[in-house]
Write a protein that holds these residues in place. Sequence first.
Motif, PDB file in Angstrom:
ATOM      1  N   ARG A  82      28.385  40.819  61.291  1.00 56.07           N
ATOM      2  CA  ARG A  82      28.169  40.427  62.559  1.00 56.07           C
ATOM      3  C   ARG A  82      29.258  40.404  63.486  1.00 56.07           C
ATOM      4  O   ARG A  82      29.258  41.221  64.516  1.00 56.07           O
ATOM      5  N   HIS A  83      30.249  40.090  63.185  1.00 51.71           N
ATOM      6  CA  HIS A  83      31.590  39.613  63.743  1.00 51.71           C
ATOM      7  C   HIS A  83      32.252  40.985  64.070  1.00 51.71           C
ATOM      8  O   HIS A  83      32.642  41.324  65.370  1.00 51.71           O
ATOM      9  N   ALA A  84      32.387  41.979  63.370  1.00 51.89           N
ATOM     10  CA  ALA A  84      32.842  43.321  63.480  1.00 51.89           C
ATOM     11  C   ALA A  84      32.139  43.884  64.538  1.00 51.89           C
ATOM     12  O   ALA A  84      32.818  44.823  65.392  1.00 51.89           O
ATOM     13  N   GLN A  85      30.785  43.843  64.423  1.00 50.22           N
ATOM     14  CA  GLN A  85      30.058  44.389  65.695  1.00 50.22           C
ATOM     15  C   GLN A  85      30.270  43.753  67.081  1.00 50.22           C
ATOM     16  O   GLN A  85      30.306  44.591  68.088  1.00 50.22           O
ATOM     17  N   LEU A  86      30.477  42.504  67.123  1.00 50.20           N
ATOM     18  CA  LEU A  86      30.720  41.888  68.417  1.00 50.20           C
ATOM     19  C   LEU A  86      32.090  41.930  68.874  1.00 50.20           C
ATOM     20  O   LEU A  86      32.260  42.163  69.994  1.00 50.20           O
ATOM     21  N   ASP A  87      33.181  42.038  68.084  1.00 53.54           N
ATOM     22  CA  ASP A  87      34.499  41.954  68.784  1.00 53.54           C
ATOM     23  C   ASP A  87      35.307  43.181  68.303  1.00 53.54           C
ATOM     24  O   ASP A  87      35.361  43.517  67.283  1.00 53.54           O
ATOM     25  N   GLU A  88      35.983  43.788  69.279  1.00 55.25           N
ATOM     26  CA  GLU A  88      36.855  44.868  69.094  1.00 55.25           C
ATOM     27  C   GLU A  88      38.099  44.535  68.052  1.00 55.25           C
ATOM     28  O   GLU A  88      38.600  45.644  67.607  1.00 55.25           O
ATOM     29  N   TRP A  89      38.473  43.215  68.339  1.00 56.74           N
ATOM     30  CA  TRP A  89      39.654  42.727  67.859  1.00 56.74           C
ATOM     31  C   TRP A  89      39.394  42.102  66.399  1.00 56.74           C
ATOM     32  O   TRP A  89      39.968  41.419  65.807  1.00 56.74           O
TER      33      TRP A  89
ATOM     34  N   VAL B  39      52.064  27.889  72.298  1.00 59.26           N
ATOM     35  CA  VAL B  39      51.323  27.806  70.855  1.00 59.26           C
ATOM     36  C   VAL B  39      50.534  28.984  70.926  1.00 59.26           C
ATOM     37  O   VAL B  39      49.419  29.024  71.769  1.00 59.26           O
ATOM     38  N   LEU B  40      50.625  29.931  69.979  1.00 58.25           N
ATOM     39  CA  LEU B  40      49.898  30.940  69.836  1.00 58.25           C
ATOM     40  C   LEU B  40      48.861  30.706  68.851  1.00 58.25           C
ATOM     41  O   LEU B  40      49.207  30.508  67.551  1.00 58.25           O
ATOM     42  N   GLU B  41      47.436  30.815  68.916  1.00 58.57           N
ATOM     43  CA  GLU B  41      46.784  30.369  67.730  1.00 58.57           C
ATOM     44  C   GLU B  41      46.322  31.652  66.898  1.00 58.57           C
ATOM     45  O   GLU B  41      46.804  32.132  66.101  1.00 58.57           O
ATOM     46  N   GLN B  42      45.084  32.180  67.555  1.00 59.07           N
ATOM     47  CA  GLN B  42      44.458  33.529  66.747  1.00 59.07           C
ATOM     48  C   GLN B  42      44.254  34.447  67.920  1.00 59.07           C
ATOM     49  O   GLN B  42      43.852  34.187  69.015  1.00 59.07           O
ATOM     50  N   PHE B  43      44.099  35.664  67.589  1.00 62.26           N
ATOM     51  CA  PHE B  43      43.809  36.814  68.501  1.00 62.26           C
ATOM     52  C   PHE B  43      42.624  37.950  67.832  1.00 62.26           C
ATOM     53  O   PHE B  43      42.878  39.054  68.158  1.00 62.26           O
ATOM     54  N   ALA B  44      41.876  37.296  66.821  1.00 66.43           N
ATOM     55  CA  ALA B  44      40.910  38.356  66.252  1.00 66.43           C
ATOM     56  C   ALA B  44      39.703  37.730  65.737  1.00 66.43           C
ATOM     57  O   ALA B  44      38.642  38.394  65.913  1.00 66.43           O
ATOM     58  N   LEU B  45      39.377  36.344  66.236  1.00 63.44           N
ATOM     59  CA  LEU B  45      38.087  35.680  65.974  1.00 63.44           C
ATOM     60  C   LEU B  45      37.530  35.266  67.240  1.00 63.44           C
ATOM     61  O   LEU B  45      36.064  35.150  66.929  1.00 63.44           O
ATOM     62  N   GLY B  46      38.108  35.226  68.239  1.00 62.50           N
ATOM     63  CA  GLY B  46      37.456  34.787  69.512  1.00 62.50           C
ATOM     64  C   GLY B  46      37.173  33.457  69.679  1.00 62.50           C
ATOM     65  O   GLY B  46      36.233  32.932  70.386  1.00 62.50           O
ATOM     66  N   MET B  47      37.745  32.334  68.788  1.00 59.63           N
ATOM     67  CA  MET B  47      37.341  31.203  69.135  1.00 59.63           C
ATOM     68  C   MET B  47      38.683  30.058  69.109  1.00 59.63           C
ATOM     69  O   MET B  47      39.695  30.841  69.052  1.00 59.63           O
TER      70      MET B  47
END
Length: 326
Positions: A88-95, A218-226
Amino acid sequence: MQYRGSSDLAFDADYSVSDHVFWHSHDWAARQKRAVRTGFSHVLVEAERAIFGSAFSGYLEREVAWLTRSGVHVAAVSHGTDLRLPSRHAQLDEWSPFRDAPSSWVAGLESRARRNHEILDALDIPVFVSTPELLLDRAGSTWLPVVVDPERWQTDAPPLERARPRVLHAPTNPLVKGTALIEPILQKLDAEDVIDYVRVERVPAAQMPQLYREADIVLEQFALGMYSVTSVEAMAAGRLVFAHIHDQVRDHVSSVTGRDLPVQSVTPARLEERLRDVVSRREHYRAVAAEGPPFVKAVHDGRFSATVLAPFLGVSDSARKGLGKN
């Protein structure tokens, strides 16, 4: 209660037991069953993991059935990979980290998540999720915000005073945090003396407050959207926080809490531009960072989470209104 190995990265808990005792001591399992049955009215099972070790051969379904027969109310709390469906996540988010990752790793995560969904379907108990994007994975679940102690993280040191802002990235899992997507940018800006980039991993939890106090961004995450506990802790410290945030997450936080999420939403493609903008517009971003501590106190200090749990715990409406004030 937590069970764990001897890692110095372990968090505080009211009661800890070693992995070896948890999985191999029948005596401990029997005593733990008696303690929970006689001493507790409600149980929150985290990440679909067993709580009685060898007593039920590790089968959560059997544990929940026994707890229910014993008059104990049970709900589940999920935190991420235990329920997140990579497909599901791979379809939702280009990152999405699941698009170009090793197929065996993705397949393993997909299989585990689907199995956990099957377990929850069979149990038919309330399900809470600690990050809002998981609401898309588990229909009917409820967001239960993570909780921190704001005083542990607060500092009087203002951010963005240095000529080169110190940018901290502390990925618990670089692959799912999108570290590879952003690190070349950060290394480039560091080499140009625009920022001072610091990456830390496997740092004991007790050392993290000081690391946040010494950072500006502070940089958290840049792939999950949360956003998760890293962002919450950094906001509590009054730091400027960047992460890739889905609109669904931001909209849900706003609709449920009545507050805008102070985490700045940035994709890897825009990160360099935004960091350069921070350097040129420091006062603007200091004001953004200043929104963090009051947001954490309102949403993540435990009071709001108590109101979310109140219906499961059977707390009356009048008592529930007081939860957010104490």
